[in-house]
Design an enzyme around this catalytic site. Sequence first.
Site, PDB file in Angstrom:
ATOM      1  N   LEU A   1       0.843  -1.193   0.000  1.00  0.00           N
ATOM      2  CA  LEU A   1       0.000   0.000   0.000  1.00  0.00           C
ATOM      3  C   LEU A   1       0.879   1.243   0.000  1.00  0.00           C
ATOM      4  O   LEU A   1       1.974   1.235   0.554  1.00  0.00           O
ATOM      5  CB  LEU A   1      -0.906   0.018   1.244  1.00  0.00           C
ATOM      6  N   ASP A   2       0.382   2.318  -0.604  1.00  0.00           N
ATOM      7  CA  ASP A   2       1.122   3.576  -0.594  1.00  0.00           C
ATOM      8  C   ASP A   2       1.336   4.047   0.842  1.00  0.00           C
ATOM      9  O   ASP A   2       0.603   3.652   1.754  1.00  0.00           O
ATOM     10  CB  ASP A   2       0.335   4.655  -1.352  1.00  0.00           C
ATOM     11  N   ARG A   3       2.305   4.931   1.015  1.00  0.00           N
ATOM     12  CA  ARG A   3       2.629   5.423   2.356  1.00  0.00           C
ATOM     13  C   ARG A   3       1.397   5.982   3.074  1.00  0.00           C
ATOM     14  O   ARG A   3       1.191   5.740   4.265  1.00  0.00           O
ATOM     15  CB  ARG A   3       3.701   6.503   2.269  1.00  0.00           C
TER      16      ARG A   3
ATOM     17  N   HIS B   1      -0.301   3.475  -7.323  1.00  0.00           N
ATOM     18  CA  HIS B   1      -1.307   4.542  -7.151  1.00  0.00           C
ATOM     19  C   HIS B   1      -2.532   4.326  -8.037  1.00  0.00           C
ATOM     20  O   HIS B   1      -3.174   5.303  -8.455  1.00  0.00           O
ATOM     21  CB  HIS B   1      -0.701   5.917  -7.479  1.00  0.00           C
TER      22      HIS B   1
ATOM     23  N   THR C   1      -1.804   5.391   2.363  1.00  0.00           N
ATOM     24  CA  THR C   1      -2.978   4.524   2.290  1.00  0.00           C
ATOM     25  C   THR C   1      -3.000   3.595   3.494  1.00  0.00           C
ATOM     26  O   THR C   1      -1.967   3.067   3.902  1.00  0.00           O
ATOM     27  CB  THR C   1      -2.977   3.703   0.985  1.00  0.00           C
TER      28      THR C   1
END
Length: 231
Positions: A101-103, A184, A105
């Site tokens: 997961l993105d930072r 993303h 998220t």
Amino acid sequence: MRVDKMIGNTGLDTRKNIKRNAKKGALVINGETVKDSSTKVDPYVDEVYYMGHFVEYIENIHLMMNKPAGVLSATKDEDQTVIDLLDDFYLDYDLSIAGRLDRDTTGLLILSTDGKLIHKITSPNSNITKTYEAITRDPIDESFIEEFKKGVYIKEDDYTARPADLEILEPNKALVRVTEGKFHLVKRLFSNLGNEVVNLKRIAIGNLKLDPYLGEGDYRDLTESELELFS
């Protein structure tokens, strides 16, 4: 099972080092020093010590984590990672992350020592749906539903995303279901249609749902019935 494999599965050391150290007397099985690291043992019966450490055999570890914002989905980095949130017990194991997961998220993350499980979850060919809860800057236009379904064109990468499912819950809130894990991706689906995601949380991978009792940064072992969801 070979004793070097048993020790290696715990992440205590590499097979090469285990072989070398066993010859130096670092391996003790049932109270006796054994210098052959290929010796067979029953991991559930035999008592094994390596370099003075009792070797507790666990075939595989599978964790569900509710990832907090600001933490990297990585095993090593100068910044804080999800591995840094784990108890010291888990640091001896070679954990991998399924579906990073993105930072910024949050939500469901799976960590496991089982490479086959990791591959199954992350491979686009598995067509495992990932479900996200998205909060947007602007109200979500109803036309986005069809745009998601036919595949949004991602201009930054000159790429058309796989068809996705969009379920609008509130003017600025929706569920998004995708079967790929491009960088993303959910944010780009919206941005390429003129809206912006301001908060994103993954709430399910396939039929596995994020435990609602897990606070951000908390984790627990997956149950047998949850693992069967990926069999």
